[in-house]
Design an enzyme around this catalytic site. Structure first.
Site, PDB file in Angstrom:
ATOM      1  N   CYS A  45       0.762  -1.121  -0.085  1.00 41.04           N
ATOM      2  CA  CYS A  45      -0.095  -0.008  -0.025  1.00 41.04           C
ATOM      3  C   CYS A  45       0.791   1.291  -0.207  1.00 41.04           C
ATOM      4  O   CYS A  45       0.703   2.045  -0.936  1.00 41.04           O
ATOM      5  CB  CYS A  45      -0.868  -0.162   1.174  1.00 41.04           C
ATOM      6  SG  CYS A  45      -1.802   1.380   1.372  1.00 41.04           S
ATOM      7  N   CYS A  50      -1.448   1.656  -3.201  1.00 41.25           N
ATOM      8  CA  CYS A  50      -2.333   2.542  -2.962  1.00 41.25           C
ATOM      9  C   CYS A  50      -1.872   4.000  -2.962  1.00 41.25           C
ATOM     10  O   CYS A  50      -2.390   4.976  -3.768  1.00 41.25           O
ATOM     11  CB  CYS A  50      -3.121   2.238  -1.742  1.00 41.25           C
ATOM     12  SG  CYS A  50      -3.415   0.803  -1.233  1.00 41.25           S
ATOM     13  N   LYS A  53       0.405   5.276  -6.008  1.00 42.56           N
ATOM     14  CA  LYS A  53      -0.733   5.142  -7.284  1.00 42.56           C
ATOM     15  C   LYS A  53      -1.638   6.512  -7.219  1.00 42.56           C
ATOM     16  O   LYS A  53      -1.832   7.105  -8.072  1.00 42.56           O
ATOM     17  CB  LYS A  53      -1.403   4.016  -7.175  1.00 42.56           C
ATOM     18  CG  LYS A  53      -2.496   3.719  -8.103  1.00 42.56           C
ATOM     19  CD  LYS A  53      -3.874   4.271  -7.730  1.00 42.56           C
ATOM     20  CE  LYS A  53      -4.469   3.948  -6.651  1.00 42.56           C
ATOM     21  NZ  LYS A  53      -5.055   2.694  -6.612  1.00 42.56           N
ATOM     22  N   TYR A 179      -8.341  -3.879 -11.589  1.00 40.14           N
ATOM     23  CA  TYR A 179      -8.114  -2.366 -11.004  1.00 40.14           C
ATOM     24  C   TYR A 179      -6.643  -1.772 -11.590  1.00 40.14           C
ATOM     25  O   TYR A 179      -6.728  -0.603 -11.914  1.00 40.14           O
ATOM     26  CB  TYR A 179      -7.791  -2.638  -9.545  1.00 40.14           C
ATOM     27  CG  TYR A 179      -8.911  -2.952  -8.595  1.00 40.14           C
ATOM     28  CD1 TYR A 179      -9.359  -1.836  -7.722  1.00 40.14           C
ATOM     29  CD2 TYR A 179      -9.601  -3.987  -8.509  1.00 40.14           C
ATOM     30  CE1 TYR A 179     -10.429  -2.047  -6.911  1.00 40.14           C
ATOM     31  CE2 TYR A 179     -10.660  -4.478  -7.653  1.00 40.14           C
ATOM     32  CZ  TYR A 179     -10.883  -3.036  -6.785  1.00 40.14           C
ATOM     33  OH  TYR A 179     -12.236  -3.363  -5.764  1.00 40.14           O
ATOM     34  N   GLU A 183      -6.092   1.523 -13.676  1.00 36.75           N
ATOM     35  CA  GLU A 183      -5.636   2.685 -13.140  1.00 36.75           C
ATOM     36  C   GLU A 183      -4.392   3.171 -13.792  1.00 36.75           C
ATOM     37  O   GLU A 183      -4.288   4.447 -13.878  1.00 36.75           O
ATOM     38  CB  GLU A 183      -5.391   2.537 -11.557  1.00 36.75           C
ATOM     39  CG  GLU A 183      -6.708   2.301 -10.943  1.00 36.75           C
ATOM     40  CD  GLU A 183      -6.263   1.801  -9.262  1.00 36.75           C
ATOM     41  OE1 GLU A 183      -7.521   2.225  -8.609  1.00 36.75           O
ATOM     42  OE2 GLU A 183      -5.387   1.370  -9.026  1.00 36.75           O
ATOM     43  N   HIS A 443     -26.345  20.910  -2.638  1.00 40.51           N
ATOM     44  CA  HIS A 443     -26.381  21.516  -3.905  1.00 40.51           C
ATOM     45  C   HIS A 443     -25.602  22.634  -4.078  1.00 40.51           C
ATOM     46  O   HIS A 443     -25.334  23.541  -3.203  1.00 40.51           O
ATOM     47  CB  HIS A 443     -28.168  22.248  -4.268  1.00 40.51           C
ATOM     48  CG  HIS A 443     -28.333  22.803  -5.640  1.00 40.51           C
ATOM     49  ND1 HIS A 443     -28.374  21.751  -6.494  1.00 40.51           N
ATOM     50  CD2 HIS A 443     -28.541  23.828  -5.887  1.00 40.51           C
ATOM     51  CE1 HIS A 443     -28.585  22.542  -7.762  1.00 40.51           C
ATOM     52  NE2 HIS A 443     -28.765  23.622  -7.549  1.00 40.51           N
ATOM     53  N   GLU A 448     -25.637  14.848  -4.757  1.00 38.77           N
ATOM     54  CA  GLU A 448     -27.109  15.007  -4.754  1.00 38.77           C
ATOM     55  C   GLU A 448     -27.758  14.242  -5.457  1.00 38.77           C
ATOM     56  O   GLU A 448     -29.172  14.011  -5.275  1.00 38.77           O
ATOM     57  CB  GLU A 448     -27.435  16.546  -4.757  1.00 38.77           C
ATOM     58  CG  GLU A 448     -27.493  17.051  -5.862  1.00 38.77           C
ATOM     59  CD  GLU A 448     -28.116  18.512  -5.971  1.00 38.77           C
ATOM     60  OE1 GLU A 448     -29.096  18.707  -5.454  1.00 38.77           O
ATOM     61  OE2 GLU A 448     -27.261  19.406  -6.743  1.00 38.77           O
TER      62      GLU A 448
HETATM   63  P1  NDP Z   1      -7.289  -8.158 -10.889  1.00 36.00           P
HETATM   64  O1  NDP Z   1      -7.503  -9.442 -10.411  1.00 36.00           O
HETATM   65  O2  NDP Z   1      -7.986  -7.202 -10.513  1.00 36.00           O
HETATM   66  O3  NDP Z   1      -7.160  -8.004 -12.445  1.00 36.00           O
HETATM   67  C1  NDP Z   1      -6.217  -9.004 -13.173  1.00 36.00           C
HETATM   68  C2  NDP Z   1      -6.623  -8.804 -14.650  1.00 36.00           C
HETATM   69  O4  NDP Z   1      -5.516  -9.513 -15.551  1.00 36.00           O
HETATM   70  C3  NDP Z   1      -7.872  -9.285 -15.015  1.00 36.00           C
HETATM   71  O5  NDP Z   1      -8.505  -8.650 -15.983  1.00 36.00           O
HETATM   72  C4  NDP Z   1      -7.340 -10.529 -15.522  1.00 36.00           C
HETATM   73  O6  NDP Z   1      -8.520 -11.080 -16.481  1.00 36.00           O
HETATM   74  C5  NDP Z   1      -6.288 -10.372 -16.284  1.00 36.00           C
HETATM   75  N1  NDP Z   1      -5.140 -11.451 -16.174  1.00 36.00           N
HETATM   76  C6  NDP Z   1      -5.171 -12.332 -15.482  1.00 36.00           C
HETATM   77  N2  NDP Z   1      -4.306 -13.518 -15.840  1.00 36.00           N
HETATM   78  C7  NDP Z   1      -4.093 -13.299 -17.149  1.00 36.00           C
HETATM   79  C8  NDP Z   1      -3.390 -13.612 -17.977  1.00 36.00           C
HETATM   80  N3  NDP Z   1      -2.664 -14.882 -17.944  1.00 36.00           N
HETATM   81  N4  NDP Z   1      -3.361 -13.025 -19.456  1.00 36.00           N
HETATM   82  C9  NDP Z   1      -4.227 -11.700 -19.783  1.00 36.00           C
HETATM   83  N5  NDP Z   1      -4.677 -11.412 -18.818  1.00 36.00           N
HETATM   84  C10 NDP Z   1      -4.957 -11.863 -17.564  1.00 36.00           C
HETATM   85  O7  NDP Z   1      -5.807  -8.054 -10.429  1.00 36.00           O
HETATM   86  P2  NDP Z   1      -4.780  -6.400 -10.288  1.00 36.00           P
HETATM   87  O8  NDP Z   1      -3.354  -6.793 -10.812  1.00 36.00           O
HETATM   88  O9  NDP Z   1      -5.372  -5.451 -11.179  1.00 36.00           O
HETATM   89  O10 NDP Z   1      -5.106  -6.115  -8.985  1.00 36.00           O
HETATM   90  C11 NDP Z   1      -4.588  -7.082  -7.857  1.00 36.00           C
HETATM   91  C12 NDP Z   1      -5.722  -6.820  -6.643  1.00 36.00           C
HETATM   92  O11 NDP Z   1      -5.287  -5.663  -5.857  1.00 36.00           O
HETATM   93  C13 NDP Z   1      -7.062  -6.381  -7.051  1.00 36.00           C
HETATM   94  O12 NDP Z   1      -7.964  -7.500  -7.461  1.00 36.00           O
HETATM   95  C14 NDP Z   1      -7.564  -5.404  -5.874  1.00 36.00           C
HETATM   96  O13 NDP Z   1      -7.967  -6.231  -4.765  1.00 36.00           O
HETATM   97  C15 NDP Z   1      -6.483  -4.773  -5.436  1.00 36.00           C
HETATM   98  N6  NDP Z   1      -6.164  -3.338  -5.938  1.00 36.00           N
HETATM   99  C16 NDP Z   1      -7.122  -2.735  -5.357  1.00 36.00           C
HETATM  100  C17 NDP Z   1      -6.975  -1.070  -5.705  1.00 36.00           C
HETATM  101  C18 NDP Z   1      -7.985  -0.013  -5.402  1.00 36.00           C
HETATM  102  O14 NDP Z   1      -8.453  -0.568  -4.145  1.00 36.00           O
HETATM  103  N7  NDP Z   1      -8.095   0.925  -5.772  1.00 36.00           N
HETATM  104  C19 NDP Z   1      -6.167  -0.629  -6.584  1.00 36.00           C
HETATM  105  C20 NDP Z   1      -5.089  -1.719  -7.229  1.00 36.00           C
HETATM  106  C21 NDP Z   1      -5.333  -3.057  -6.872  1.00 36.00           C
HETATM  107  P3  NDP Z   1      -9.850 -11.735 -16.157  1.00 36.00           P
HETATM  108  O15 NDP Z   1     -10.618 -10.822 -15.733  1.00 36.00           O
HETATM  109  O16 NDP Z   1     -10.396 -12.361 -17.541  1.00 36.00           O
HETATM  110  O17 NDP Z   1      -9.684 -12.706 -15.032  1.00 36.00           O
END
Ligand code: NDP
Length: 463
Positions: A45, A50, A53, A179, A183, A443, A448
């Site tokens: 984080c 977080c 980022k 995510y 982002e 407002h 709102e």
């Molecule tokens: P996520 O699990 O959110 O997303 C991973 C993405 O990568 C998905 O779109 C997935 O596709 C894709 N993917 C997975 N494997 C492959 C592959 N072999 N080839 C191509 N695409 C693939 O993970 P993130 O890395 O984005 O983030 C990890 C976690 O961190 C999040 O789930 C969240 O909980 C946390 N986080 C929270 C934030 C916040 O609160 N603002 C900010 C950043 C992270 P598919 O959908 O098809 O499985």
């Protein structure tokens, strides 16, 4: 064996969000606590998640503010962006927070042991050649980015490296639709890179409400990110000029300065020594725990990203607090056990514009058999009436027709995270649509709109 025969009551591995919270609370309840950390205080984080980022999101949003300023009468001349300034200012802030974490631990009486911890057995941990005994061990090692096995994988960076790029790329290809991918696509785009988001599925942000996904994709694309769906990376090759040729599964190729994968994170447990214990893993490779975060080795506990679930800082904090209270709070007069309520956890995606969400998606609600009144609003925010920018805001309320309770709330728009935090409190308190309607708006705000959506957009399923 008597407790005092151990060096510590609790030995925490990992000084991230969950580990720090658990150790300092446990110490405040009177436990003798040590925490081992081998990279950086504050964990993902604070260091590569977080915090930096969000600073980058703020930085990247400036370009849009500058673009819209003319409509408000500001003539700012030509603007330029200096990546090293943003990167290094961000790093200084991260270092300041590392110091804050160090102070938090020492003022709470927690002993910080720097180095990589190895579990030798159910009550024994070695760090930097020294072995410590503990009545209980807590594994709070978090997660680490995973990059798929693609030819040329070594040329692909993760978010970890994106925070420290030596030079800002003119063009970036981001792989993933979750995510981090969304982002970072917004960050790169806002800071001026030509940005493409490549996602293997039919729409980004799987798991979010379908309309939210559509609107977000529309807005992100409107701001200039090229979104390529149903596509993956087949290979990455480095060109003599230092750029990269990316071959996509569609057969198309792209030449870019930087390729970043945001394809999920895996629990950080390699080399931890779990094989010296009876700790077991789930089929997802996360550490298996019961509702008290106890693993199958009774003296070892785990929480945060390493146990899967929602990988969110506030979730790890809540788990750390619950664990400390349950293990050591009784003597401090606390009512135990304390259990984390995983229902209605609000979350935000800091893409541009932000997503804020709490409760069920429309698809989840229908799957659970609810009859719904769905209220939607898609409008041009007041600010953009003068900026000339095309951004729109989307809001959605899902109401259980039988009880009138609001069971899902979603927003895509500026400050969606800020707005949804308050709505999450209302939903936790069981607010009905009538409660929303009886609340006077503030407002003029976008928020709102949540208390002025009178007529349902639709009722589902159709009667
Ligand atoms: P996520 O699990 O959110 O997303 C991973 C993405 O990568 C998905 O779109 C997935 O596709 C894709 N993917 C997975 N494997 C492959 C592959 N072999 N080839 C191509 N695409 C693939 O993970 P993130 O890395 O984005 O983030 C990890 C976690 O961190 C999040 O789930 C969240 O909980 C946390 N986080 C929270 C934030 C916040 O609160 N603002 C900010 C950043 C992270 P598919 O959908 O098809 O499985």
């Amino acid at each position: 064996m008597n407790v005092t025969q151990y060096d510590y009551d609790l030995f925490v591995i990992g000084a991230g969000s969950g580990g720090v919270r658990a150790s300092r609370m446990a110490s405040q309840y009177g436990a003798r606590v040590a925490v081992a950390e081998d990279i950086y205080l504050g964990g993902t984080c604070v260091n590569v998640g977080c915090v930096p980022k969000k600073l980058f999101v703020y930085g990247s949003h400036v370009s849009e503010e500058l673009e819209g300023a003319a409509g408000y009468g500001w003539n700012l001349g030509a603007a330029s962006f200096d990546w090293p300034t943003l990167r290094d200012n961000k790093t200084r802030e991260v270092q300041r927070l590392n110091g804050v974490y160090r102070n938090i631990l020492s003022s709470a009486g927690v002993e910080l042991i720097e180095g990589r911890a190895h579990i030798d057995g159910p009550n024994s941990v070695t760090v930097a050649g020294k072995t410590y005994s503990a009545e209980r061990i807590l594994v709070a090692t978090g997660g680490w980015p995973v990059i798929p096995e693609i030819p040329g994988k070594e040329h692909i960076i993760s978010s970890n490296e994106a925070f420290y790029l030596e030079r800002f790329p003119e063009s970036v290809l981001v792989l993933g639709g979750g995510y981090i991918a969304v982002e970072f696509a917004g960050i790169f785009n806002g800071l001026g890179a030509s940005t493409e988001l490549v996602y293997r599925g039919p729409q980004i942000l799987r798991g979010f409400d379908d309309e939210v996904r559509e609107v977000t994709a529309r807005e992100v694309a409107q701001k200039g990110v090229r979104i390529t769906l149903n596509t993956n990376i087949e290979a990455v090759a480095k060109n003599p000029d230092g750029r990269f040729t990316v071959t996509l599964t569609s057969g198309e190729q792209r030449v870019v300065d930087c390729v970043m994968a945001a394809t999920g994170r895996a629990p950080k447990i390699a080399g931890l020594g779990l094989e010296n214990t009876a700790v077991t893993l789930t089929d997802k490779g996360t550490i298996a725990v019961n509702e008290d975060y106890q693993t199958t080795e009774p003296s070892i506990y785990a929480l945060g990203d390493v146990i899967g679930g929602m990988e969110l800082t506030p979730v790890a904090l809540a788990e750390g607090m619950a664990l400390a209270k349950n293990l050591y709070g009784k003597s401090a007069g606390l009512q135990t056990p304390v259990r984390v309520d995983y229902a209605n956890i609000p979350t935000a995606v800091f893409c541009q514009p932000n997503i804020g969400t709490v409760g069920l998606t429309e698809a989840q609600a229908l799957e659970k058999g609810y009859r719904l009144r769905v209220y939607c609003s898609d409008f041009k925010p007041m600010k953009h009436s003068l900026t000339g920018l095309g951004e729109r805001t989307f809001m959605k309320l899902l109401v259980d027709d039988a009880s009138d309770k609001v069971i899902g709330c979603h927003m895509v728009g500026p400050d969606a995270g800020e707005i949804l935090q308050g709505i999450a409190v209302a939903m936790k308190a069981g607010a009905t649509k009538a409660d929303f309607d009886g609340t006077i708006g503030i407002h003029p705000t976008a928020a709102e709109e949540f208390v002025t959506m009178r007529e349902p957009t639709r009722r589902v399923p159709a009667a």
